[in-house]
Every structure is written in C-alpha cells, then in structure tokens.
Design a protein around this motif. Structure first.
Motif, PDB file in Angstrom:
ATOM      1  N   LEU A   1      31.680  -2.173 -46.240  1.00 58.85           N
ATOM      2  CA  LEU A   1      30.811  -1.686 -45.095  1.00 58.85           C
ATOM      3  C   LEU A   1      29.341  -1.762 -45.456  1.00 58.85           C
ATOM      4  O   LEU A   1      28.630  -2.555 -44.793  1.00 58.85           O
ATOM      5  N   ALA A   2      28.976  -1.555 -46.616  1.00 56.12           N
ATOM      6  CA  ALA A   2      27.420  -1.935 -47.075  1.00 56.12           C
ATOM      7  C   ALA A   2      27.111  -2.979 -47.223  1.00 56.12           C
ATOM      8  O   ALA A   2      26.028  -3.702 -47.006  1.00 56.12           O
TER       9      ALA A   2
ATOM     10  N   THR B   1      39.357  -4.544 -46.614  1.00 53.38           N
ATOM     11  CA  THR B   1      41.113  -4.811 -46.365  1.00 53.38           C
ATOM     12  C   THR B   1      41.561  -4.401 -47.735  1.00 53.38           C
ATOM     13  O   THR B   1      42.618  -3.735 -47.747  1.00 53.38           O
ATOM     14  N   LEU B   2      41.180  -4.782 -48.909  1.00 52.58           N
ATOM     15  CA  LEU B   2      41.728  -4.569 -50.066  1.00 52.58           C
ATOM     16  C   LEU B   2      41.501  -3.009 -50.549  1.00 52.58           C
ATOM     17  O   LEU B   2      42.475  -2.231 -50.804  1.00 52.58           O
TER      18      LEU B   2
ATOM     19  N   PHE C   1      38.371   3.612 -52.282  1.00 54.45           N
ATOM     20  CA  PHE C   1      37.114   4.085 -51.345  1.00 54.45           C
ATOM     21  C   PHE C   1      35.559   3.290 -51.871  1.00 54.45           C
ATOM     22  O   PHE C   1      35.133   3.136 -51.061  1.00 54.45           O
ATOM     23  N   ALA C   2      35.533   3.162 -53.279  1.00 56.55           N
ATOM     24  CA  ALA C   2      34.417   2.202 -53.258  1.00 56.55           C
ATOM     25  C   ALA C   2      34.660   0.827 -52.811  1.00 56.55           C
ATOM     26  O   ALA C   2      33.478   0.201 -52.172  1.00 56.55           O
ATOM     27  N   LEU C   3      35.537   0.152 -52.892  1.00 60.11           N
ATOM     28  CA  LEU C   3      35.852  -1.166 -52.019  1.00 60.11           C
ATOM     29  C   LEU C   3      35.544  -0.969 -50.597  1.00 60.11           C
ATOM     30  O   LEU C   3      34.767  -1.694 -49.945  1.00 60.11           O
ATOM     31  N   LEU C   4      35.933   0.332 -50.009  1.00 59.09           N
ATOM     32  CA  LEU C   4      35.776   0.541 -48.421  1.00 59.09           C
ATOM     33  C   LEU C   4      34.240   0.441 -48.211  1.00 59.09           C
ATOM     34  O   LEU C   4      33.455  -0.188 -47.282  1.00 59.09           O
TER      35      LEU C   4
ATOM     36  N   PRO D   1      32.564  -8.944 -47.092  1.00 57.40           N
ATOM     37  CA  PRO D   1      32.903  -7.539 -46.943  1.00 57.40           C
ATOM     38  C   PRO D   1      34.207  -7.281 -46.171  1.00 57.40           C
ATOM     39  O   PRO D   1      34.849  -6.149 -46.493  1.00 57.40           O
ATOM     40  N   PHE D   2      34.747  -8.046 -45.418  1.00 58.04           N
ATOM     41  CA  PHE D   2      36.082  -8.081 -44.960  1.00 58.04           C
ATOM     42  C   PHE D   2      36.987  -7.911 -45.673  1.00 58.04           C
ATOM     43  O   PHE D   2      38.021  -7.069 -45.807  1.00 58.04           O
ATOM     44  N   ILE D   3      37.042  -8.755 -46.658  1.00 56.45           N
ATOM     45  CA  ILE D   3      38.164  -9.094 -47.829  1.00 56.45           C
ATOM     46  C   ILE D   3      37.977  -7.557 -48.737  1.00 56.45           C
ATOM     47  O   ILE D   3      39.031  -7.010 -48.806  1.00 56.45           O
TER      48      ILE D   3
END
Length: 177
Positions: free
Chosen positions: A120-121, A71-72, A113-116, A66-68
């Motif tokens: 988080l999810a 960040t991407l 925004f989908a990656l963000l 999730p962190f990766i």
C-alpha cells in the motif's frame, strides 16, 4: 437511567453478531469481491495504458511491484491459523521448553502484514513520484489512483478473509491427534 457499571453509556449487546457459517461464507465472498475489484483495477489501468492512453506515461513493472507485494502478503497472512498465535506458555519465546510454533507464527504474520503495508505504501510512492511530481492531468493520473485502489482493496480483502476464516462456531470442534 439506571446506575450500572458499564463501560459505555448505551448497552451495545444487541449489536452482537451471530457466529455462524452464513457469516463466514459472506465474509469469504466479500473478500473475494474486494480482491476482484483490486485486481481488475490494476488490469484496467494496464489495458488503458497500452491501448487508449495518449501520453508518454505507461504502466510498467514498477507499477506492478506493490500489487505483487500485497498479494504475497495476503497469501502469507491467510495461511496462518489463529490458534497458532495464542499459546499459553511462559517460555514461548525462549526456544527451550516452550512452544516455538507460536513465535514462528507471529513472526510470519508480522512479515505478511509488513508486505501488505509495504504494498500500500509502495502504491502511494509510485503515485507521488511517477504522477504527482510530474504534474500530469487526470486521465494519466487515473492510472496511479487505480494502483492505490488496487492495493487498498487487497488489504481490505485480506483483513476480511482472515477475520471470516477465524470465526469460531459455537458447535465447532477441533479434532487433533
């Protein structure tokens, strides 16, 4: 009270923030601070997991995914220029005669925004599946909370940085050839 055609009952014009370089730099520093808090949160959980943690649960690569992703997503969102999103053209989505640059910028922004949101999810899912369902107590549960804090701070950092980068000064000029 005067009879006016305002949308709100109270006049909110005094809350208008000045668009200046100081506000922009404050936003950039705030975004950097939020990212640092998020990054330190996941690093702290990983260090705690390998050195102090007495349980059998440790931070693995699954906790870092999730962190990766976040960040991407932050890198993608903040690489999009705001002016590329708002192009007044009737055929901007057709590809023939229109500006396909705006369409591509919108798709890339959506993917960022989908990656963000996925990051988080994903941190919530790792927290639920790895820590809550197995009913661990709080020193171990804190590693999952740190993952959620990390991704929430990165998302807030991304939003703050994008908004502060796209503040337009009254005296700024766009010089393009």
């Amino acid at each position: 009270m005067e009879n006016s055609n305002h949308l709100f009952r109270f006049n909110l014009s005094m809350l208008h923030l000045p668009k200046s370089a100081k506000l922009r730099s404050f936003g950039v520093y705030l975004a950097g601070g939020l990212y640092a808090i998020g990054f330190w949160s996941i690093i702290d959980a990983a260090i705690y997991s390998k050195t102090v943690n007495a349980s059998i649960v440790h931070v693995t690569f699954v906790d870092w995914i999730p962190f990766i992703c976040s960040t991407l997503g932050m890198l993608i969102v903040n690489s999009i220029e705001k002016s590329n999103l708002f192009v007044d053209s009737n055929n901007s989505f057709s590809g023939s005669g229109g500006n396909t640059n705006a369409w591509a910028a919108r798709v890339i922004l959506f993917l960022g925004f989908a990656l963000l949101a996925g990051g988080l999810a994903g941190s919530f899912m790792v927290f639920i599946l790895k820590f809550l369902l197995k009913q661990y107590t709080f020193p171990t549960l804190g590693m999952g909370v740190s993952n959620i804090v990390c991704n929430a701070c990165i998302m807030l950092s991304c939003i703050t940085l994008w908004l502060s980068q796209n503040i337009e000064d009254e005296y700024s000029y766009n010089l393009a050839l």
